[in-house]
Structures are given as structure tokens and as C-alpha cells.
Design a protein around this motif. Structure first.
Motif, mmCIF file in Angstrom:
data_model
loop_
_atom_site.group_PDB
_atom_site.id
_atom_site.type_symbol
_atom_site.label_atom_id
_atom_site.label_comp_id
_atom_site.label_asym_id
_atom_site.label_seq_id
_atom_site.Cartn_x
_atom_site.Cartn_y
_atom_site.Cartn_z
ATOM 1 N N ILE A 131 32.661 40.402 34.655
ATOM 2 C CA ILE A 131 32.842 41.075 35.940
ATOM 3 C C ILE A 131 34.324 41.303 36.167
ATOM 4 O O ILE A 131 35.111 40.351 36.195
ATOM 5 N N ASN A 132 34.694 42.554 36.313
ATOM 6 C CA ASN A 132 36.066 42.926 36.642
ATOM 7 C C ASN A 132 36.044 43.537 38.034
ATOM 8 O O ASN A 132 35.334 44.508 38.286
ATOM 9 N N SER A 133 36.772 42.936 38.964
ATOM 10 C CA SER A 133 36.748 43.410 40.348
ATOM 11 C C SER A 133 38.162 43.433 40.908
ATOM 12 O O SER A 133 39.084 42.840 40.353
ATOM 13 N N THR A 134 38.313 44.122 42.027
ATOM 14 C CA THR A 134 39.626 44.243 42.652
ATOM 15 C C THR A 134 39.787 43.239 43.791
ATOM 16 O O THR A 134 38.794 42.792 44.380
ATOM 17 N N LEU A 135 41.010 42.915 44.099
ATOM 18 C CA LEU A 135 41.286 42.090 45.281
ATOM 19 C C LEU A 135 40.942 42.904 46.519
ATOM 20 O O LEU A 135 41.403 44.037 46.678
ATOM 21 N N PRO A 136 40.102 42.367 47.424
ATOM 22 C CA PRO A 136 39.752 43.126 48.630
ATOM 23 C C PRO A 136 40.935 43.231 49.584
ATOM 24 O O PRO A 136 41.949 42.524 49.438
ATOM 25 N N GLU A 137 40.789 44.100 50.556
ATOM 26 C CA GLU A 137 41.811 44.241 51.581
ATOM 27 C C GLU A 137 42.003 42.908 52.313
ATOM 28 O O GLU A 137 41.041 42.234 52.660
ATOM 29 N N HIS A 138 43.262 42.562 52.537
ATOM 30 C CA HIS A 138 43.565 41.317 53.244
ATOM 31 C C HIS A 138 43.425 41.577 54.754
ATOM 32 O O HIS A 138 44.407 41.695 55.499
ATOM 33 N N SER A 139 42.179 41.632 55.193
ATOM 34 C CA SER A 139 41.873 41.959 56.581
ATOM 35 C C SER A 139 41.323 40.728 57.301
ATOM 36 O O SER A 139 40.906 39.748 56.682
ATOM 37 N N GLU A 140 41.288 40.814 58.624
ATOM 38 C CA GLU A 140 40.728 39.734 59.435
ATOM 39 C C GLU A 140 39.265 39.490 59.068
ATOM 40 O O GLU A 140 38.812 38.345 58.954
ATOM 41 N N GLU A 141 38.515 40.570 58.863
ATOM 42 C CA GLU A 141 37.099 40.447 58.521
ATOM 43 C C GLU A 141 36.912 39.731 57.189
ATOM 44 O O GLU A 141 36.042 38.861 57.055
ATOM 45 N N ASN A 142 37.731 40.063 56.199
ATOM 46 C CA ASN A 142 37.576 39.438 54.884
ATOM 47 C C ASN A 142 38.065 37.994 54.869
ATOM 48 O O ASN A 142 37.529 37.160 54.137
ATOM 49 N N VAL A 143 39.069 37.691 55.674
ATOM 50 C CA VAL A 143 39.486 36.293 55.825
ATOM 51 C C VAL A 143 38.355 35.486 56.456
ATOM 52 O O VAL A 143 38.035 34.375 56.022
ATOM 53 N N ASP A 144 37.718 36.059 57.497
ATOM 54 C CA ASP A 144 36.561 35.407 58.125
ATOM 55 C C ASP A 144 35.449 35.170 57.103
ATOM 56 O O ASP A 144 34.831 34.098 57.063
#
Length: 536
Positions: free
Chosen positions: A194-207
Motif C-alpha cells: 500500500i502506497n498512500s499520501t500524507l493526508p491534509e493536516h486539518s482539524e478533522e484529520n487530527v480528530d
């Protein structure tokens, strides 16, 4: 042939690492990929009979029937089989340039006839055809998703390479991963890349990542940095939730890295097997008393809207009233139910995940399946009536034939739940994780941070197919030799999962940490950093 204007050197380095490890793991180094490694099972056999069963006068050493072990090893060898590179079947996302990965496969001895390539986007698909037609016209390129392909393709692959352009938090991405396991798309020993990207460092993703890690017993250090108190104490995380969330925020990349390695293992071992069973009415009846309308329905309806309320609940429940609160253990011991707590908190922060887990198939959702699994494995704590008559009769018989049912011989006591879980996995077909053979790295390409995980999954059918059905477990385990083989296999699975999957075959060790030099509880290696892309 279509040419690109740049060469991705860092991507080539990643490709080489991927294909070298994946192909070698299934051929030259296959023994290292087996969880049920004959050498380890032999060592546990010798350890059990020479040092413990003899000591406790369960059996005399000279009376142990070695032919039982020989027979199991022979069965295991046939189950696993031996493969050459030319035997391997491979599926991969090809993009516009299928030759990039294909030439590496072919250089390792893979036959092009055994390779399927996938590209969903129509324009990219035509570019792939154009690039492949001159040298690789035998390559099968499927214009569509691998999920749709698996609906019509009846065979399994030895290696599947999912090269995503998004993170594992994306709906399209996690659904694809789930489908691989739901459709049993990997072989007896299979490699999933599995090769994936770092998601956006957003409030939703931190939650999202906070809710994910909150109830887990063991967490990689990179998730929390140096705050070992919150790393090691589940209770402290709930009480100091704001502080824990801040740690996830501060270590966002490390938290995603740990999630990308752990979550596919959790799904393949915890969610998929029970979901697979519950969707089939006859299989469901083997485990649950479907006419029982009290205990299990009450627990399945328990819900609290916000995680913060758990602290209040715990504070108010200690004392006499806790005995009268059905299902209170779901909240007083959240570390025993990590997937339950993770999913139930996603409603307000990630509707894609929550809706996916709560959507029903054959009248059952994945969230229901998680609850049922938790209930099944804690049924001895006051919920025995939810079990089918088959299990209520079979499990006590099994416990009676175990010489250390109350402890005193081996490291862990083989408790009630262990045999329920064994029966569940026999029919549920999990993919167990060989953590010792797991490889992972990261790199930066075109300013995108990429995370590569090379998973080794083992169906462990050398255990599950060797057993009779649960009705005859007790008769089978009356043979101490067969019992030791079964418990050795479970020990081997647990040794791989201890620090990754909190509640898989919990308390099933025949031998403990540090008792012998050859005892190894698997941990994930640090993610190797391949660096940044150089465009030339």
C-alpha cells in the motif's frame, strides 16, 4: 511510445525495494513469511514436553507421539506449498506507464501472463495501452477498479500493489483495502503493498487519528513523541483528551505513519472475519442464539454520543451499581474494545467512515459485527446466553481437557474466549499479519509525502484446516500432542500481533518474554526515509 519529461529517481528506488522484498518473501525467503513456521512450532513442542508437561507429570517424555508433530509439519508444508517467481500471480495499479513496475517484475522472473494491471481513469488507461503495446502487448490492463474486477475474478493473487494518490483516510482508498480482504483476494501467504499520501493536516484529520489511537493499548512512540505517560496509559488519554489530541497534532506525520501500518492489519484480523460470518444466516446461528432477545440486544444498543462522557460514566459507575449496568465494561475498559470506540466516535467527524461502517449488508453492518465480536469474546462475563447451543455445550468440554485450565504450567491460562476466537477464525478466514517480515518506508515525490507499507499476510490454514469443527475440539484436544500443536500455532499468531492488534488471541502465550533466546514478540521496524525526489 509516450515519453515523460522527467525521471522519478526516488520512485524507482521505492519500486526496487518493493518488488525485491515482495517477490523474495514468497520464494527465496518463504520460511520467514510463514507465521506457522515449522522450526518455531518444533521448538515449542520440545519446550512443552521436555520442560513443562514432563515436570508436571502430564505425560512422560518417552510416551509423546512424535508422529503427530511430523504429520502436522507435512500438512503445513502442503498447505503453504513452494513457489518460484514464475508461479506468482500479481495485480497492480499501473498508471499511464505500466512498464515502470513491470520491467522490475520480469527481471525477477515473473511471467507477464500472470500479471494484471488496473487503471480506472479512461484517459490514463489509453495512455497505458499506448505505452505497453510495443514491448508488453501481453500485459492485461483492466479499465476499471480492482474492486469491480474482483467481483468477476475467482482466483487469488500472491502480490497486490495498491499505489494510491490519496491517503488511507479517503473513502475510495479504505474501501479498496477492505475489498481485498472481503473478497479473499490474497493467496495463502500474500503480500499487500500500500502506497498512500500524507493526508491534509486539518482539524478533522487530527480528530480522526485522535479517536483512532485513544483506546488502543499499545501505540508506536512516534505517535506521541516523548510523552510516555499518555503512550502507556489508556485511562490517562481519556482523562487528558485535549492533551492527547495536541500530541497527535504535534506528531501528525508520525500518527498517520502508524495508522497506515496498523489499520489494514486490524481490519483483516478483527473486522473481516466476524463480518463474513454474520452475513450468512447458517454461520451466524453457529455462534449466536439468534432467538435471545435480552443481553446482546441490550449491549448492541448501548451508545453515548460523546467520548467525553466516558470519564463521567466511569466516575459514576464504580460501586454496587456497576453490577447492574449491562455492558458497562465497554466503557470502563475501552482498551478491550478499541474498534468499537473508534467507529462510534466518527459520526460527527468523518461521515464517510461512519456511514460505511454502519451501512448494512445482508441486514448486518461492520459496526454491528465489531460489537458482536466483542460480545462473543466476553460472553463468559455474564452473557453466556447469547451463545448458540453448540458453543455453550462445546466450550466447557474443551476447558475440561486442558491440563492448565487454571494455570500453573505455561505462561498464560487458555481461557474461555480463546476457543471461541479459534472457532470464529476457522470459519471467518482472517489474514494474520507477519509483522517480523513487514517493511515500510517513506519518500517525497513532487512535494507529496508518500508512505509505503509492504504487508505479509498469512491465512494460517495449516492451523484452521487441521482442526475439526468446534463440536469435536474437545475430543481432538484430548490428545496432548494435538493440543500442544494447536496452542503452539495460536502462540505464534499472538507473538506477531501482541503490540499491533490489541485483542487478537489475548492471553494465549505458551512461552513468555525472555524465557528463551528464540522467543521474539514482533514489533514494527522504524519507517525508513528514502528522502526526496530528484527530477532530472
Amino acid at each position: 511510445m509516450i515519453n515523460t519529461s522527467y525521471k522519478q529517481q526516488i520512485k524507482e528506488k521505492s519500486r526496487e525495494a518493493i518488488w525485491n522484498h515482495a517477490i523474495d518473501s514468497l520464494t527465496l525467503n518463504q520460511n520467514n513469511s510463514k507465521i506457522l513456521n515449522a522450526k518455531y512450532i518444533q521448538r515449542l513442542w520440545d519446550y512443552s514436553f521436555e520442560e513443562y508437561l514432563l515436570k508436571y507429570k502430564v505425560i512422560k517424555k518417552e510416551n509423546a507421539d512424535e508422529s503427530v508433530l511430523d504429520s502436522w509439519i507435512n500438512f503445513a508444508n502442503k498447505t503453504y506449498g513452494n513457489k518460484e517467481p514464475s508461479d506468482l500471480k500479481i495485480a497492480y495499479f499501473c498508471g499511464p506507464e505500466p512498464e515502470n513496475d513491470l520491467k522490475l517484475m520480469l527481471s525477477k522472473g515473473i511471467l507477464i501472463e500472470n500479471v494484471w494491471a488496473f487503471e480506472n481513469d479512461k484517459e490514463t488507461y489509453y495512455n497505458a495501452l499506448e505505452n505497453a503495446k510495443d514491448r508488453y502487448e501481453q500485459l492485461k490492463i483492466y479499465n476499471g477498479s480492482i474492486e469491480s474486477f474482483l467481483e468477476i475474478y475467482p482466483l487469488s493473487f500472491d502480490i497486490i500493489y495498491l499505489d494510491f494518490t490519496s491517503s488511507l483516510l479517503s473513502k475510495k482508498t479504505f474501501k479498496t483495502i477492505h475489498t481485498i480482504f472481503d473478497k479473499q483476494a490474497l493467496s495463502e501467504i500474500g503480500i499487500l503493498i500500500i502506497n498512500s499520501t500524507l493526508p491534509e493536516h486539518s482539524e478533522e484529520n487530527v480528530d480522526f487519528l485522535t479517536k483512532y489511537f485513544l483506546p488502543h493499548t499499545f501505540i508506536e512512540e512516534e505517535v506521541c513523541g516523548e510523552d510516555l505517560e499518555l503512550l502507556d496509559d489508556v485511562g490517562s488519554r481519556f482523562i487528558e483528551m485535549d492533551k492527547f489530541k495536541q500530541l497527535i497534532d504535534n506528531n501528525f506525520e508520525g500518527a498517520y505513519s502508524a495508522f497506515a501500518s496498523q489499520y489494514p492489519m486490524l481490519y483483516s484480523n478483527i473486522v473481516q472475519p466476524i463480518f463474513r460470518i454474520l452475513k450468512i444466516n447458517s454461520a451466524r446461528k453457529r455462534f449466536f442464539n439468534i432467538n435471545e432477545d435480552r443481553d446482546y440486544k441490550q449491549i448492541l444498543k448501548i451508545d453515548i454520543s460523546r467520548m467525553e462522557n466516558i470519564k463521567i460514566l466511569c466516575e459514576n459507575l464504580f460501586g454496587d451499581e456497576i453490577e447492574n449496568f449491562r455492558g458497562s465494561e465497554f466503557f470502563t475498559s475501552p482498551e478491550n474494545y478499541p474498534m468499537y470506540h473508534f467507529i462510534r466516535e466518527l459520526k460527527d467527524i468523518n461521515s464517510n467512515w461512519f456511514n460505511y461502517y454502519t451501512n448494512k449488508e445482508n441486514e448486518i453492518s461492520r459496526f454491528d459485527a465489531i460489537k458482536f465480536r466483542d460480545l462473543l469474546l466476553t460472553s463468559c462475563e455474564g452473557y453466556v446466553n447469547v451463545l448458540s447451543e453448540t458453543l455453550k455445550e462445546a466450550i466447557p468440554k474443551i476447558c475440561k481437557v486442558i491440563p492448565d485450565n487454571n494455570g500453573g504450567i505455561f505462561c498464560d491460562i487458555p481461557m474461555f474466549h480463546l476457543w471461541l476466537e479459534l472457532a470464529l477464525n476457522q470459519l471467518g478466514y482472517p489474514y494474520h499479519s507477519n509483522v517480523k517480515n513487514h517493511k515500510r518506508h517513506k519518500y517525497i515525490a513532487k512535494e507529496r509525502k508518500m508512505f509505503v507499507d509492504i504487508f505479509t499476510f498469512d491465512r494460517c490454514r495449516a492451523l484452521y484446516d487441521w482442526l475439526p469443527m468446534v463440536e469435536f475440539y474437545a475430543d481432538n484436544l484430548m490428545s496432548i500432542e494435538k493440543q500442544i500443536i494447536v496452542r503452539s500455532c495460536i502462540d505464534a499468531i499472538r507473538k506477531e500481533s501482541t503490540y499491533i492488534i490489541d485483542n487478537l488471541y489475548l492471553y494465549s502465550n505458551l512461552i513468555g518474554f525472555g524465557e528463551k533466546s528464540w522467543v521474539n514478540f514482533a514489533t514494527l521496524e522504524e519507517r525508513e526515509n528514502f528522502g526526496s525526489e530528484e527530477i532530472v
